[in-house]
Design an enzyme around this catalytic site. Structure first.
Site, PDB file in Angstrom:
ATOM      1  N   THR A 291      -5.145   7.340  -5.263  1.00 15.63           N
ATOM      2  CA  THR A 291      -5.352   7.645  -3.992  1.00 15.63           C
ATOM      3  C   THR A 291      -4.346   8.630  -3.417  1.00 15.63           C
ATOM      4  OG1 THR A 291      -5.959   5.230  -3.457  1.00 15.63           O
ATOM      5  CG2 THR A 291      -5.027   6.352  -1.716  1.00 15.63           C
TER       6      THR A 291
ATOM      7  N   GLU B 233       0.757  -1.266   0.100  1.00 15.52           N
ATOM      8  CA  GLU B 233      -0.214   0.028  -0.181  1.00 15.52           C
ATOM      9  C   GLU B 233       0.856   1.319  -0.029  1.00 15.52           C
ATOM     10  OE1 GLU B 233      -2.731  -0.990  -0.945  1.00 15.52           O
ATOM     11  OE2 GLU B 233      -4.053  -0.349   0.456  1.00 15.52           O
TER      12      GLU B 233
END
Ligand code: HSE
Length: 297
Positions: A180, A127
């Site tokens: 993101t 991530e």
């Protein structure tokens, strides 16, 4: 020896729980094959369905796998084949599915030296590569299933919450890509005390609703007055989709992760399908391509 995996899609934040709450979709996701080999190291040998880097250090699955192997000494190496269904930048945990899948698969082939909760810290490294931020609110539900609460990310303290038996999610993805990192860069770094009070009241309400299977309480708690007003401006048709979800019986609706996907939760599959139909109608009218999933949680 090899293992074939289903790597589920996930919905992070769930309106009030930015960076701490997430859920796992039981029937939407990627597939992956992880194979043990005698050649040490990690190789991404195949990616189908997405244009992603094969180099281990540039691939989220590769980076997560390397993080695990740094913590566990082995003579084995691993090959990973990734079959992507979840689009990058869709807001339903594409990078998390690959990161979590890689560490889950390797852990199985090694005879499970780590618990599922312990695997979260390795998957978070994927991530970090994807978004610049090692958030756990997608990888945790992906690895543990149901709902998860990240009570603390340092030290990591994750609580798994079982999903109420009749809870379903509808998720629509307008076919634009929203990174993101971009969706994080638009956020303010401070919140007012008034908004914070509303938000933590809702987080508590949502968690209590999940434990007691109180669908009305779950619905009342699905609100977000901090992140959604800012991010929703990046999402085409957001207000119309949310409105139609409520009109068609949703318990609640909001941005899935960092967007642009929009989710709705409902009681029972019939309601979830009805919402999917209504959401589709909105994007058809707008002439906007979209993808839609209905899934049990
Ligand atoms: N909590 C993260 C965010 C999830 O909203 O930025 C990203 O999928």
């Amino acid at each position: 020896k090899e293992i074939k995996l289903f790597c589920p899609a996930t919905i992070a934040n769930l309106s009030c729980g930015f960076d701490v709450l997430g859920l796992c979709l039981a029937t939407a996701g990627d597939e992956m094959i992880v194979r043990a080999s005698t050649e040490k190291g990690v190789r991404i040998t195949k990616i189908v369905g997405a244009d992603l880097p094969l180099e281990t250090e540039k691939n989220v699955a590769g980076v997560a796998a390397l993080a695990l192997l740094e913590a566990f000494e082995t003579e084995l190496g691993f090959e990973i084949e990734i079959y992507k269904n979840i689009k990058a930048g869709s807001g339903i945990g594409s990078s998390a599915a690959s990161s979590a899948g890689a560490v889950f698969g390797i852990n199985e082939l090694l005879g499970r030296p780590f618990s599922r909760k312990e695997l979260v810290q390795f998957a978070m490294q994927g991530e970090k590569l994807a978004s610049g931020n090692a958030h756990a609110d997608n990888v945790a539900p992906c690895l543990l299933g149901g709902f998860t609460l990240v009570r603390s990310s340092n030290p990591l303290d994750i609580i798994k919450i079982d999903s109420p038996s009749e809870l379903y999610a509808t998720v629509v993805h307008p076919q634009i890509e929203l990174k993101t990192s971009d969706a994080r860069s638009v956020l303010k770094q401070t919140v007012s005390l008034k908004s914070a009070i509303t938000q933590w009241g809702n987080v508590g309400g949502l968690v209590a609703g999940l434990y007691t299977q109180d669908y009305e309480l779950i619905g009342r708690s699905l609100h977000d007055e901090i992140i959604e007003p800012v991010r929703s401006m990046l999402i085409p048709g957001f207000d119309a989709i949310k409105q139609t979800a409520y009109e068609n019986g949703a318990l609640g609706s909001g941005i899935s992760g960092s967007g642009p996907s929009i989710f709705a939760l409902s009681k029972g599959e019939t309601n979830a399908q009805k919402i999917a139909y209504a959401m589709s109608k909105i994007y058809k009218e707008m002439n906007l391509p979209y993808e839609i999933h209905v899934s049990k949680i």
